[in-house]
Design an enzyme around this catalytic site. Sequence first.
Site, PDB file in Angstrom:
ATOM      1  N   ASP A 298      50.747  90.984  11.536  1.00 14.81           N
ATOM      2  CA  ASP A 298      50.524  92.433  11.595  1.00 14.81           C
ATOM      3  C   ASP A 298      49.501  92.752  12.679  1.00 14.81           C
ATOM      4  OD1 ASP A 298      50.736  95.158   9.939  1.00 14.81           O
ATOM      5  OD2 ASP A 298      48.654  94.871  10.554  1.00 14.81           O
TER       6      ASP A 298
ATOM      7  N   TYR B 196      44.658  97.627  18.243  1.00  9.33           N
ATOM      8  CA  TYR B 196      43.831  96.418  18.080  1.00  9.33           C
ATOM      9  C   TYR B 196      43.588  95.714  19.423  1.00  9.33           C
ATOM     10  CZ  TYR B 196      45.299  96.845  13.136  1.00  9.33           C
ATOM     11  OH  TYR B 196      45.577  97.293  11.871  1.00  9.33           O
TER      12      TYR B 196
ATOM     13  N   LYS C  14      52.056  98.798  15.525  1.00 10.18           N
ATOM     14  CA  LYS C  14      51.893 100.199  15.101  1.00 10.18           C
ATOM     15  C   LYS C  14      51.663 101.100  16.313  1.00 10.18           C
ATOM     16  CE  LYS C  14      49.380  98.264  11.182  1.00 10.18           C
ATOM     17  NZ  LYS C  14      48.520  97.215  11.764  1.00 10.18           N
TER      18      LYS C  14
ATOM     19  N   HIS D 171      50.831 104.607  12.770  1.00 11.27           N
ATOM     20  CA  HIS D 171      49.569 104.047  12.271  1.00 11.27           C
ATOM     21  C   HIS D 171      48.854 104.994  11.292  1.00 11.27           C
ATOM     22  CE1 HIS D 171      46.326 100.947  13.614  1.00 11.27           C
ATOM     23  NE2 HIS D 171      46.122 101.306  12.363  1.00 11.27           N
TER      24      HIS D 171
ATOM     25  N   LEU E 236      41.522  92.140   0.924  1.00  7.45           N
ATOM     26  CA  LEU E 236      40.342  91.430   0.395  1.00  7.45           C
ATOM     27  C   LEU E 236      39.110  92.328   0.429  1.00  7.45           C
ATOM     28  CD1 LEU E 236      40.909  87.984   2.179  1.00  7.45           C
ATOM     29  CD2 LEU E 236      41.471  88.599  -0.190  1.00  7.45           C
TER      30      LEU E 236
ATOM     31  N   ASN F  65      43.987  81.331   2.140  1.00  3.40           N
ATOM     32  CA  ASN F  65      44.681  82.578   1.794  1.00  3.40           C
ATOM     33  C   ASN F  65      46.194  82.387   1.704  1.00  3.40           C
ATOM     34  OD1 ASN F  65      42.163  83.706   1.868  1.00  3.40           O
ATOM     35  ND2 ASN F  65      42.430  84.736   3.840  1.00  3.40           N
TER      36      ASN F  65
END
Length: 286
Positions: free
Chosen positions: A54, A59, A84, A117, A199, A250
């Site tokens: 993702d 970003y 996005k 987004h 998280l 994870n």
Amino acid sequence: MRPHTNGGNVTVPNVRLNNGVEMPQLGFGVWQVSDDEAEKAVSAALETGYRSIDTASAYENEAGTGRALRASGIARDELFVTTKLFNSDQGYDSTLRAFDASMERLGLDVLDLYLIHWPVPSHGKYVDTWRAFEKLYKDGRVRAIGVSNFTVGTFERLFAETDVKPVLNQVELHPYFQQAGLRAFHQEHDLRTEAWSPLGQGRGLLEDPALAPIGEAHGKTPAQVVLRWHLQLGNIVIPKSVTPERIAQNFDVFDFELTESEMAVIADMDADRRLGPDPATFDWMG
Ligand SMILES: NC(=O)C1=CN([C@@H]2O[C@H](COP(=O)(O)OP(=O)(O)OC[C@H]3O[C@@H](n4cnc5c(N)ncnc54)[C@H](OP(=O)(O)O)[C@@H]3O)[C@@H](O)[C@H]2O)C=CC1
Ligand SMILES: O=C(O)C(=O)[C@@H](O)[C@H](O)C(=O)CO
């Protein structure tokens, strides 16, 4: 795509989206990771066994993500890539241009999932933006289209004015902010829920005293307990880490199950505590 394994004991299940596309329930997020660091982190995640990544144009690491995807040598149809559209690119023509630019940076011909987004209701452009998403979908440039940070109000306008239903809504969701009402709305409308900051951004949630005893009962860490809670709720999750041991940890969440009473303990942690911006008012244009 097939449910994928890491060549060891972990098999990540897929969820079926409302257009029939299969998406891994566990993926890997790269917010707040520089372009070079994203290349390393995504490579480590792919090596561990993750197949869903993702990212977002905002970003500024689509290029590094793309380099890691190519360097992995993993077949394209074994990967699931999400990016996005950023707020300032909303609008019909600008969306089509922004999509091409993201694909160029990622080095892909076809994207798996494209998301709006943020709705930015004050900007009034998300319906036009969605029409461009519909075109990209109908033209076969993207296998599934969805949204992020949409509220019931923004969905109602989208449903009334457009044709193709989003496959999912990616929203802030963790034990301190459980979004039960929005999850029920998604279920009612056959939309999947994808949890961002699953998280709690590693900011306090993982030290909550309710989680340690549950982890000890299963030989797992608080982060693994929280990810397991998401999976058992049916959420798609995309935890982020740049730490190799955590990336592996994870991923190792498919060999235990939380009991009903453990799920209830985590349900009781809900505090309506948002970490990120409120989508009803967030209008950041970069
Ligand atoms: N659509 C949207 O608006 C948004 C989408 N997102 C997406 O969701 C993804 C995940 O959310 P994000 O906000 O990054 O936060 P997460 O909830 O995934 O938490 C990430 C933080 O937790 C730490 N961490 C990760 N694993 C562990 C572990 N096992 N034990 C202890 N600490 C751990 C990481 O540290 P370290 O890296 O140092 O190991 C990092 O500081 C993003 O990367 C992005 O892809 C996020 C925000 C908004
Ligand atoms: O990570 C994302 O996808 C975001 O949208 C966030 O960066 C968000 O813009 C935010 O938390 C700003 O403070």
